[in-house]
Design an enzyme around this catalytic site. Structure first.
Site, short mmCIF file in Angstrom:
data_model
loop_
_atom_site.label_atom_id
_atom_site.label_comp_id
_atom_site.label_asym_id
_atom_site.label_seq_id
_atom_site.Cartn_x
_atom_site.Cartn_y
_atom_site.Cartn_z
N ASP A 43 38.27 31.07 -20.77
CA ASP A 43 36.97 31.73 -20.85
C ASP A 43 36.94 33.05 -20.07
O ASP A 43 36.31 34.02 -20.50
CB ASP A 43 35.88 30.80 -20.33
CG ASP A 43 35.51 29.73 -21.34
OD1 ASP A 43 35.81 29.91 -22.53
OD2 ASP A 43 34.91 28.72 -20.94
N ASP A 143 21.53 29.39 -0.84
CA ASP A 143 22.89 29.93 -0.87
C ASP A 143 23.00 31.07 -1.88
O ASP A 143 23.95 31.85 -1.84
CB ASP A 143 23.91 28.85 -1.23
CG ASP A 143 24.24 27.95 -0.06
OD1 ASP A 143 23.80 28.25 1.07
OD2 ASP A 143 24.94 26.94 -0.26
N ASN A 157 25.50 28.54 -14.04
CA ASN A 157 24.10 28.12 -14.10
C ASN A 157 23.98 26.60 -14.20
O ASN A 157 23.17 25.99 -13.50
CB ASN A 157 23.42 28.79 -15.30
CG ASN A 157 22.02 28.27 -15.55
OD1 ASN A 157 21.11 28.53 -14.79
ND2 ASN A 157 21.87 27.51 -16.63
#
Length: 253
Positions: A43, A143, A157
């Site tokens: 990817d 964070d 995500n």
């Protein structure tokens, strides 16, 4: 008339061997003269290829010679021309990131998956989030936070517990990474037309870095994020295995 195929491969030995085998079998054309570009790798390499060939009219078809390969098709040396002729096409629009740093410099970049802001020191980041010029969260202690496209919603995500978005939803995901305060805030769904401003409230004490598809900018003070509809990436998938189907299937595993 035979398809003119350009092959691109990552530096991984498996990808390089695949490129050599496929080039011998199907020929290898220059990318600016090809009907389709076949990217061989994972990817990460697929994203690199899409960014690199942004101005090229040829669509990109990936074959997995990497690890996860969510954006890739299964690898096979056989019947490639038939697979390309029958392939489904999806158009992806990237995010535009404009990040300003403590030294006053501004860095612009595009992201097909997501724009993220992450703490780069030992202390949690303090962020303020505005959408279309209106402050929506005065302080987020975390964070980090990210804005993801539907195509990127299954990547970082999803790991941060953000939602998977249907490919045609015209929605962006705004997701917190390990939110401390508000502790239960997981994020929001925004229209694709939204313009997001994320400000770092204490950049010297709590430094933050920004990333757009792995392009990193350190010591940022604020980041503007918006969709860039003027740029379109054409991505091809095998019939019945298009990106919409993959996003739905990912939610039932």
């Amino acid at each position: 008339m035979a398809l003119r195929i350009a092959f691109a491969a990552s530096n991984a030995p498996l990808a390089q061997a695949a490129k050599a085998a496929l080039s011998r079998r199907y020929g290898d054309h220059a990318e600016d003269r090809a009907d389709v570009i076949v990217a061989l790798g994972g990817d990460g390499f697929m994203l690199q290829t899409l960014h690199r060939t942004q101005g090229n009219p040829a669509p990109v078809y990936g074959m997995n010679r990497g690890t996860v390969g969510f954006l890739m098709n299964e690898y096979s040396e056989h019947g490639l021309e038939e697979r390309l002729t029958a392939a489904e096409e999806t158009t992806l629009h990237p995010l535009s990131m404009s990040a300003e740093c403590m030294n006053g410099k501004t860095h612009d970049a595009l992201a097909i998956n997501e724009v993220s802001m992450l703490r780069s020191g030992p202390q949690a980041a303090r962020l303020r989030i505005s959408v279309d010029g209106k402050i929506r969260m005065a302080e987020l202690v975390c964070d980090g936070a990210l804005v993801a496209t539907p195509a990127g919603s299954t990547a970082y995500n999803y790991s941060a517990h953000g939602p998977i978005l249907p490919i045609g939803s015209d929605v962006l995901a705004l997701t917190a990474v390990a939110a401390f305060r508000p502790r239960r805030w997981r994020g929001a769904l925004l229209p694709q037309t939204a313009e997001v401003l994320i400000e770092v409230l204490d950049p010297e004490k709590r430094p933050v870095m920004a990333e757009a598809d792995s392009r990193s900018v350190r010591d940022v003070t604020h980041v503007h994020v918006r969709s860039e509809p003027s740029i379109a990436h054409r991505v091809m998938f095998d019939t019945g295995h298009g990106l919409e189907e993959r996003l739905i299937r990912e939610q039932f595993v």
